[in-house]
Write a protein that holds these residues in place. Sequence first.
Motif, PDB file in Angstrom:
ATOM      1  N   TYR A  77     -28.369 -96.783  -5.718  1.00 42.88           N
ATOM      2  CA  TYR A  77     -28.331 -95.354  -6.054  1.00 42.88           C
ATOM      3  C   TYR A  77     -28.181 -95.641  -7.613  1.00 42.88           C
ATOM      4  O   TYR A  77     -27.521 -96.431  -8.005  1.00 42.88           O
ATOM      5  CB  TYR A  77     -27.107 -94.786  -5.598  1.00 42.88           C
ATOM      6  N   ARG A  78     -28.838 -94.352  -8.316  1.00 43.70           N
ATOM      7  CA  ARG A  78     -28.440 -94.224  -9.752  1.00 43.70           C
ATOM      8  C   ARG A  78     -27.607 -93.214 -10.008  1.00 43.70           C
ATOM      9  O   ARG A  78     -28.036 -92.141  -9.517  1.00 43.70           O
ATOM     10  CB  ARG A  78     -29.839 -94.229 -10.572  1.00 43.70           C
TER      11      ARG A  78
ATOM     12  N   ASN B 264     -29.908 -90.605  -5.461  1.00 46.96           N
ATOM     13  CA  ASN B 264     -28.900 -89.979  -6.711  1.00 46.96           C
ATOM     14  C   ASN B 264     -27.463 -89.913  -6.447  1.00 46.96           C
ATOM     15  O   ASN B 264     -27.075 -90.363  -5.052  1.00 46.96           O
ATOM     16  CB  ASN B 264     -29.332 -88.715  -7.383  1.00 46.96           C
ATOM     17  N   ARG B 265     -26.441 -89.385  -7.218  1.00 50.59           N
ATOM     18  CA  ARG B 265     -24.954 -89.317  -7.006  1.00 50.59           C
ATOM     19  C   ARG B 265     -24.881 -88.615  -5.498  1.00 50.59           C
ATOM     20  O   ARG B 265     -24.015 -88.950  -4.674  1.00 50.59           O
ATOM     21  CB  ARG B 265     -24.368 -88.900  -7.838  1.00 50.59           C
TER      22      ARG B 265
ATOM     23  N   GLU C 136     -32.756 -87.333  -4.791  1.00 45.48           N
ATOM     24  CA  GLU C 136     -33.420 -88.490  -5.260  1.00 45.48           C
ATOM     25  C   GLU C 136     -33.497 -88.395  -7.343  1.00 45.48           C
ATOM     26  O   GLU C 136     -33.526 -87.346  -7.771  1.00 45.48           O
ATOM     27  CB  GLU C 136     -34.857 -88.505  -5.029  1.00 45.48           C
ATOM     28  N   ASP C 137     -33.054 -89.683  -7.817  1.00 50.20           N
ATOM     29  CA  ASP C 137     -33.181 -89.685  -9.192  1.00 50.20           C
ATOM     30  C   ASP C 137     -34.424 -89.787  -9.706  1.00 50.20           C
ATOM     31  O   ASP C 137     -35.391 -90.661  -9.351  1.00 50.20           O
ATOM     32  CB  ASP C 137     -32.656 -90.986  -9.597  1.00 50.20           C
TER      33      ASP C 137
END
Length: 290
Positions: free
Chosen positions: A208-209, A142-143, A134-135
């Motif tokens: 997603y970030r 996340n990535r 998680e960002d």
Amino acid sequence: MTGNWDRRTAAGILVGALSVAVVTYVRAALTPVTGSDMALIFYILAVLLAAGVGGGRAGIATTLLSLLTGIAFIIGPRLLVGSATEWIRVTVFTIECLAISLVVEQLQQRTRILRETAQELDSERQLVERMALEDVMTGLANRRAFERDMERLLARSGRANTAMTLAIADIDGLKCANDTLGHKQGDALILAVAAALRESCRASDEVYRIGGDEFALLLPGTDRKAFDVLLQRLAGRIHEVSASFPGTGLSVGAAHVPEDGNTTSELVRLADSRMYEAKAAASRPTNGST
């Protein structure tokens, strides 16, 4: 907690009382054959059952009930008063049952502690796993999560022979916003774009970030035509964001399964290339967005 504990104790006492009644009936039926010898030993089962269900207090209560019942209906008060042997047996029975009740209570407490510890460890493990995927700023995946899910969704799309779209989006003007408005406003811009992406997607889509100003969207079941509809919806939301952060926008590039490829590397390369083309086109005549 106290209410649950009281109910548990009451249930244990009830089980103990019923067990004492059954044992008394069976033991009384056997008295003509066996006499009163070892009359109380059968009540240990009732104490075990009561302590197992209701804990130490239920076991102790059942011990007292067993003593009263056994003396009244099996041994007989007169025999107890006149026999040192029976007194010894009563004393030993009492000590054994109290010990059983306390040991069962300790075991149950340790079992509860172990269960709670296991639950805490499982919660911490889940938190660590979530944090790893998680960002922190946006709450988006996340990535690492993107790379994991990309392979999973691609495989599912291939098995079901269904469409899928990968989109990569990059914020236009984030550096300028940081330089002119400050990093706090730059962070606010990132959060606003993240919210716009989430709100523009369906529940089945994933956002997603994957970088500082870069986002990815995995859109299962979405073909080129359905993506154009989403893109129009997203453009309206980004227009609202741009009103609060002048000079900013969002450039988006997409790759579609199966026509643009069916591997992660192909799709990411193509979506990334199209995103940069959109960014270059937006910077020429006007400062457009999507």
